[in-house]
Design a protein around this motif. Structure first.
Motif, mmCIF file in Angstrom:
data_model
loop_
_atom_site.group_PDB
_atom_site.id
_atom_site.type_symbol
_atom_site.label_atom_id
_atom_site.label_comp_id
_atom_site.label_asym_id
_atom_site.label_seq_id
_atom_site.Cartn_x
_atom_site.Cartn_y
_atom_site.Cartn_z
ATOM 1 N N ARG A 120 0.735 -1.343 0.036
ATOM 2 C CA ARG A 120 0.055 0.121 -0.058
ATOM 3 C C ARG A 120 0.638 1.322 0.169
ATOM 4 N NH1 ARG A 120 -4.491 -0.383 4.709
ATOM 5 N NH2 ARG A 120 -5.129 1.596 3.381
ATOM 6 N N ARG A 121 2.186 1.182 -0.004
ATOM 7 C CA ARG A 121 3.226 2.150 0.040
ATOM 8 C C ARG A 121 2.946 3.136 1.352
ATOM 9 N NH1 ARG A 121 6.082 2.414 -4.505
ATOM 10 N NH2 ARG A 121 5.216 1.092 -6.236
ATOM 11 N N ARG A 122 2.504 2.445 2.714
ATOM 12 C CA ARG A 122 2.066 3.407 3.606
ATOM 13 C C ARG A 122 2.575 2.564 4.940
ATOM 14 N NH1 ARG A 122 -3.833 5.783 3.270
ATOM 15 N NH2 ARG A 122 -4.191 3.864 2.693
ATOM 16 N N PRO A 123 3.152 2.822 5.924
ATOM 17 C CA PRO A 123 3.630 4.230 5.948
ATOM 18 C C PRO A 123 4.785 4.468 5.480
ATOM 19 C CG PRO A 123 3.941 3.268 8.035
ATOM 20 C CD PRO A 123 3.271 2.130 7.062
ATOM 21 N N ASP A 127 12.136 7.048 1.385
ATOM 22 C CA ASP A 127 13.278 6.918 2.159
ATOM 23 C C ASP A 127 13.381 5.539 2.873
ATOM 24 O OD1 ASP A 127 14.114 9.158 1.142
ATOM 25 O OD2 ASP A 127 13.143 10.456 2.586
ATOM 26 N N LEU A 128 12.163 5.181 3.306
ATOM 27 C CA LEU A 128 12.121 4.172 4.390
ATOM 28 C C LEU A 128 11.752 2.637 3.761
ATOM 29 C CD1 LEU A 128 11.221 5.696 7.643
ATOM 30 C CD2 LEU A 128 13.280 5.363 6.952
ATOM 31 N N ARG A 129 11.572 2.694 2.632
ATOM 32 C CA ARG A 129 11.166 1.243 1.947
ATOM 33 C C ARG A 129 12.033 0.377 1.847
ATOM 34 N NH1 ARG A 129 6.446 0.865 -0.606
ATOM 35 N NH2 ARG A 129 7.129 -0.557 -2.131
ATOM 36 N N PRO A 130 13.621 0.590 1.693
ATOM 37 C CA PRO A 130 14.384 -0.226 1.643
ATOM 38 C C PRO A 130 14.736 -1.076 2.876
ATOM 39 C CG PRO A 130 15.277 1.576 0.248
ATOM 40 C CD PRO A 130 14.032 2.053 0.835
ATOM 41 N N ALA A 198 20.018 -6.132 11.456
ATOM 42 C CA ALA A 198 21.291 -4.982 11.650
ATOM 43 C C ALA A 198 21.075 -3.960 10.808
ATOM 44 C CB ALA A 198 22.694 -5.811 11.355
ATOM 45 N N VAL A 199 20.791 -4.429 9.122
ATOM 46 C CA VAL A 199 20.586 -3.444 8.050
ATOM 47 C C VAL A 199 19.440 -2.422 8.444
ATOM 48 C CG1 VAL A 199 20.078 -3.072 5.724
ATOM 49 C CG2 VAL A 199 21.530 -5.077 6.669
ATOM 50 N N VAL A 200 18.283 -3.123 8.852
ATOM 51 C CA VAL A 200 17.314 -2.400 9.473
ATOM 52 C C VAL A 200 17.555 -1.224 10.463
ATOM 53 C CG1 VAL A 200 14.911 -2.464 10.356
ATOM 54 C CG2 VAL A 200 15.611 -4.048 8.841
ATOM 55 N N ALA A 201 18.382 -1.741 11.492
ATOM 56 C CA ALA A 201 18.786 -0.984 12.687
ATOM 57 C C ALA A 201 19.606 0.375 12.094
ATOM 58 C CB ALA A 201 19.658 -1.658 13.520
ATOM 59 N N PHE A 202 20.420 0.154 10.987
ATOM 60 C CA PHE A 202 21.300 1.213 10.676
ATOM 61 C C PHE A 202 20.339 2.032 9.901
ATOM 62 C CE2 PHE A 202 23.340 2.798 6.767
ATOM 63 C CZ PHE A 202 24.532 3.589 7.472
ATOM 64 N N GLY A 203 19.595 1.694 9.097
ATOM 65 C CA GLY A 203 18.441 2.454 8.330
ATOM 66 C C GLY A 203 17.737 3.320 9.265
ATOM 67 N N ALA A 204 17.240 2.695 10.317
ATOM 68 C CA ALA A 204 16.190 3.445 11.386
ATOM 69 C C ALA A 204 17.155 4.467 11.983
ATOM 70 C CB ALA A 204 15.855 2.441 12.426
ATOM 71 N N ALA A 205 18.424 4.031 12.499
ATOM 72 C CA ALA A 205 19.298 5.083 12.894
ATOM 73 C C ALA A 205 19.475 6.189 12.319
ATOM 74 C CB ALA A 205 20.383 4.476 13.625
ATOM 75 N N ARG A 206 19.678 5.952 10.999
ATOM 76 C CA ARG A 206 20.103 6.990 9.760
ATOM 77 C C ARG A 206 18.883 8.122 9.675
ATOM 78 N NH1 ARG A 206 22.386 6.085 3.646
ATOM 79 N NH2 ARG A 206 22.404 8.327 3.156
ATOM 80 N N ALA A 207 17.747 7.173 9.586
ATOM 81 C CA ALA A 207 16.487 8.016 9.455
ATOM 82 C C ALA A 207 15.994 9.078 10.864
ATOM 83 C CB ALA A 207 15.259 7.015 9.151
ATOM 84 N N ARG A 211 16.278 12.535 10.096
ATOM 85 C CA ARG A 211 14.612 12.963 10.090
ATOM 86 C C ARG A 211 13.856 12.643 8.942
ATOM 87 N NH1 ARG A 211 13.844 18.616 13.763
ATOM 88 N NH2 ARG A 211 15.067 17.639 15.699
ATOM 89 N N ARG A 212 14.285 11.299 8.114
ATOM 90 C CA ARG A 212 13.588 10.984 7.027
ATOM 91 C C ARG A 212 12.526 10.140 7.566
ATOM 92 N NH1 ARG A 212 18.386 8.389 3.353
ATOM 93 N NH2 ARG A 212 19.699 10.621 3.017
ATOM 94 N N GLY A 213 11.593 10.006 6.707
ATOM 95 C CA GLY A 213 9.972 9.509 6.930
ATOM 96 C C GLY A 213 9.311 9.834 7.858
ATOM 97 N N SER A 214 7.938 9.359 8.029
ATOM 98 C CA SER A 214 7.224 9.757 9.304
ATOM 99 C C SER A 214 7.667 9.135 10.686
ATOM 100 C CB SER A 214 5.681 9.056 8.920
ATOM 101 O OG SER A 214 5.940 8.005 8.800
ATOM 102 N N PHE A 215 7.263 9.890 11.584
ATOM 103 C CA PHE A 215 7.570 9.633 12.766
ATOM 104 C C PHE A 215 7.141 8.152 13.109
ATOM 105 C CE2 PHE A 215 6.483 9.031 17.446
ATOM 106 C CZ PHE A 215 7.769 9.376 17.907
#
Length: 245
Positions: A120-123, A127-130, A198-207, A211-215
């Protein structure tokens, strides 16, 4: 006796192998199989210093270390004496099987929720899809691990439990000759999931930093990482994280 350094340690949480000791007001002890009553509950009356005996002749005594009881020694079936190690409540079969059951429900539903959200491409925006795709792959790996009974070490009893033939062939348990290729493949799934997390953690920390993507999306990925870390800790406790053969 149980394996302390291999994945066979998980058998310590097997419900048939745990007992609960209760001190009664009369000074007697009540010993019951917990949580599965495979042996009848018996009351043991004191007959000596640290020695207790039931009506059927079964005995019970304890081993201490530093003033603390560490082991129970008794013959629950009235045939063979057995020794049981004292364990903390969080390691009991009821708690551990409850945690595994919770994880067995959580990971598949989480995978389904991530798949729907990505579709559905939400939420998760661009920036956070990968990171969300990596999270979905990790959730699928953990789900597969939990859905295959070989990961619990119970395939040793496959003939009694009615497991699929590729996990435990009829006759002599295949673990007498080492783990099968399918077993090794299953044991690799938590390691794959941990790498993806671990990749998800890196992406979340970078976000969070950028301040990428929604809260909500950032919070969801962070919660996913924490859940993955908790699940990895649970598996590590039972030597199921890696190839402890």
């Amino acid at each position: 006796r149980y394996d302390r350094d291999t994945f066979g340690k998980v058998l310590m949480a097997y419900p048939h192998f745990q007992f609960r000791v209760e001190a009664l007001d009369t000074g007697a002890l009540r010993i019951a199989a917990s949580p599965v009553p495979v042996f009848p509950t018996r009351d043991f009356e004191p007959v000596g210093e640290g020695l207790f005996q039931a009506d059927d002749g079964s005995f019970a005594t304890f081993r201490e270390h530093g003033g603390r009881i560490t082991h129970l020694l008794f013959n629950p079936s009235g045939v063979l004496p057995m020794a049981f190690e004292r364990i903390p409540p969080w390691r009991s079969a009821g708690v551990q099987l409850g945690l595994i059951g919770l994880m067995a429900l959580t990971w598949p539903f989480l995978a389904l929720g991530l798949a729907v959200a990505l579709w559905r491409r939400r939420p998760f925006d661009a920036d956070l899809r990968p990171a969300a795709f990596f999270a979905l792959a990790a959730a699928l790996a953990n789900s597969g691990f939990l859905m295959l009974p070989a990961t619990t070490g119970l395939a040793f009893f496959g003939e009694d439990l009615g497991l699929p033939a590729f996990l435990s062939a009829p006759g002599t348990p295949p673990f007498f000759f080492g783990p099968s290729a399918s077993m090794l493949a299953v044991l690799s799934l938590p390691l794959v999931a941990l790498g993806l997390e671990a990749v998800v953690a890196f992406g979340a920390a970078r976000a969070w930093l950028e301040r990428r993507g929604s809260f909500g999306a950032r919070a969801a990925l962070t919660a996913f990482v924490l859940l993955g870390a908790g699940f990895a800790a649970l598996l590590s406790e039972w030597n199921l994280l890696g190839f402890h053969l």
